[in-house]
Design a protein around this motif. Structure first.
Motif, mmCIF file in Angstrom:
data_model
loop_
_atom_site.group_PDB
_atom_site.id
_atom_site.type_symbol
_atom_site.label_atom_id
_atom_site.label_comp_id
_atom_site.label_asym_id
_atom_site.label_seq_id
_atom_site.Cartn_x
_atom_site.Cartn_y
_atom_site.Cartn_z
ATOM 1 N N ALA A 86 0.843 -1.199 0.000
ATOM 2 C CA ALA A 86 0.000 0.000 0.000
ATOM 3 C C ALA A 86 0.876 1.247 0.000
ATOM 4 N N ALA A 87 1.903 1.259 0.864
ATOM 5 C CA ALA A 87 2.818 2.400 0.934
ATOM 6 C C ALA A 87 3.525 2.614 -0.400
ATOM 7 N N GLU A 88 3.902 1.519 -1.051
ATOM 8 C CA GLU A 88 4.585 1.614 -2.355
ATOM 9 C C GLU A 88 3.714 2.346 -3.380
ATOM 10 N N PHE A 89 2.428 1.982 -3.422
ATOM 11 C CA PHE A 89 1.548 2.608 -4.409
ATOM 12 C C PHE A 89 1.102 4.000 -3.977
ATOM 13 N N TYR A 90 1.001 4.238 -2.679
ATOM 14 C CA TYR A 90 0.727 5.600 -2.210
ATOM 15 C C TYR A 90 1.894 6.518 -2.571
ATOM 16 N N GLU A 91 3.115 5.985 -2.504
ATOM 17 C CA GLU A 91 4.280 6.783 -2.873
ATOM 18 C C GLU A 91 4.222 7.168 -4.354
ATOM 19 N N LYS A 92 3.837 6.213 -5.200
ATOM 20 C CA LYS A 92 3.691 6.514 -6.631
ATOM 21 C C LYS A 92 2.626 7.592 -6.837
ATOM 22 N N ALA A 93 1.539 7.493 -6.091
ATOM 23 C CA ALA A 93 0.485 8.492 -6.194
ATOM 24 C C ALA A 93 0.984 9.843 -5.711
ATOM 25 N N CYS A 94 1.731 9.831 -4.629
ATOM 26 C CA CYS A 94 2.302 11.059 -4.073
ATOM 27 C C CYS A 94 3.233 11.710 -5.098
ATOM 28 N N ASP A 95 4.016 10.899 -5.762
ATOM 29 C CA ASP A 95 4.912 11.418 -6.804
ATOM 30 C C ASP A 95 4.126 12.079 -7.933
ATOM 31 N N GLY A 96 2.849 11.706 -8.042
ATOM 32 C CA GLY A 96 1.974 12.318 -9.040
ATOM 33 C C GLY A 96 1.497 13.702 -8.640
ATOM 34 N N GLY A 97 1.804 14.124 -7.382
ATOM 35 C CA GLY A 97 1.553 15.503 -6.975
ATOM 36 C C GLY A 97 0.355 15.757 -6.093
ATOM 37 N N ASP A 98 -0.351 14.743 -5.625
ATOM 38 C CA ASP A 98 -1.528 14.968 -4.779
ATOM 39 C C ASP A 98 -1.134 14.930 -3.309
ATOM 40 N N ILE A 99 -1.378 16.016 -2.589
ATOM 41 C CA ILE A 99 -1.001 16.133 -1.177
ATOM 42 C C ILE A 99 -1.676 15.043 -0.334
ATOM 43 N N MET A 100 -2.933 14.744 -0.620
ATOM 44 C CA MET A 100 -3.661 13.736 0.149
ATOM 45 C C MET A 100 -2.986 12.368 0.011
ATOM 46 N N ASP A 101 -2.534 12.063 -1.200
ATOM 47 C CA ASP A 101 -1.842 10.800 -1.430
ATOM 48 C C ASP A 101 -0.561 10.751 -0.611
ATOM 49 N N CYS A 102 0.113 11.877 -0.494
ATOM 50 C CA CYS A 102 1.352 11.952 0.285
ATOM 51 C C CYS A 102 1.076 11.705 1.766
ATOM 52 N N SER A 103 -0.051 12.191 2.255
ATOM 53 C CA SER A 103 -0.352 11.987 3.675
ATOM 54 C C SER A 103 -0.574 10.512 3.982
ATOM 55 N N HIS A 104 -1.220 9.785 3.079
ATOM 56 C CA HIS A 104 -1.392 8.343 3.284
ATOM 57 C C HIS A 104 -0.041 7.633 3.257
ATOM 58 N N TYR A 105 0.793 8.027 2.325
ATOM 59 C CA TYR A 105 2.128 7.440 2.225
ATOM 60 C C TYR A 105 2.918 7.718 3.504
ATOM 61 N N ASN A 106 2.954 8.973 3.935
ATOM 62 C CA ASN A 106 3.718 9.348 5.127
ATOM 63 C C ASN A 106 3.196 8.654 6.373
ATOM 64 N N GLU A 107 1.892 8.472 6.460
ATOM 65 C CA GLU A 107 1.312 7.795 7.630
ATOM 66 C C GLU A 107 1.802 6.350 7.714
ATOM 67 N N LEU A 108 1.764 5.636 6.600
ATOM 68 C CA LEU A 108 2.227 4.242 6.596
ATOM 69 C C LEU A 108 3.730 4.167 6.829
ATOM 70 N N LYS A 109 4.499 5.080 6.253
ATOM 71 C CA LYS A 109 5.947 5.079 6.460
ATOM 72 C C LYS A 109 6.283 5.334 7.925
ATOM 73 N N SER A 110 5.517 6.209 8.579
ATOM 74 C CA SER A 110 5.774 6.503 9.984
ATOM 75 C C SER A 110 5.475 5.289 10.869
ATOM 76 N N GLN A 111 4.670 4.365 10.355
ATOM 77 C CA GLN A 111 4.354 3.147 11.087
ATOM 78 C C GLN A 111 5.313 2.007 10.735
ATOM 79 N N GLY A 112 6.301 2.326 9.911
ATOM 80 C CA GLY A 112 7.325 1.335 9.589
ATOM 81 C C GLY A 112 7.097 0.535 8.344
ATOM 82 N N TYR A 113 6.171 0.954 7.499
ATOM 83 C CA TYR A 113 5.880 0.193 6.263
ATOM 84 C C TYR A 113 6.565 0.806 5.080
#
Length: 113
Positions: A86-113
């Motif tokens: 999930a974090a991998e694909f949220y990161e790809k979405a974040c790279d697409g420029g959507d702030i909301m997508d970045c927040s999901h990515y950052n949340e999972l990364k902060s949990q160690g994923y």
């Protein structure tokens, strides 16, 4: 009675036609067609098919498709639950420029994923 059957048949035909058009759009590389078709499959609780179409949109470079495919992994709908994926694909979405997508990515990364 005939009117009720005719209305029901026309309603069913319009839904089937929408599925066909969206699937065709996806088949020729229109990523928004993939996403539209995927949402229609989700509405019918066909999560595996929806996830396949979200992945196809993501593979085509669509950030919304990547985000939705990440959600498939995060919630285990259409894909086996996997927070790292999930974090991998949220990161790809974040790279697409959507702030909301970045927040999901950052949340999972902060949990160690």
């Amino acid at each position: 009675m005939k009117k009720i059957l005719l209305i029901a048949l026309l309603g069913f035909a319009s839904f089937a036609y929408a599925d066909i058009i969206s699937d065709l759009g996806c088949g020729v590389g229109l990523t928004k067609g993939c996403i539209k078709a995927a949402k229609e499959y989700e509405n019918k609780y066909e999560y595996k098919k929806a996830a396949e179409l979200y992945k196809k949109a993501c593979d085509g470079g669509d950030a919304d498709g990547c985000y939705a495919f990440g959600k498939s992994y995060e919630y285990g709908k259409g894909a086996i639950q996997n927070f790292s994926k999930a974090a991998e694909f949220y990161e790809k979405a974040c790279d697409g420029g959507d702030i909301m997508d970045c927040s999901h990515y950052n949340e999972l990364k902060s949990q160690g994923y």
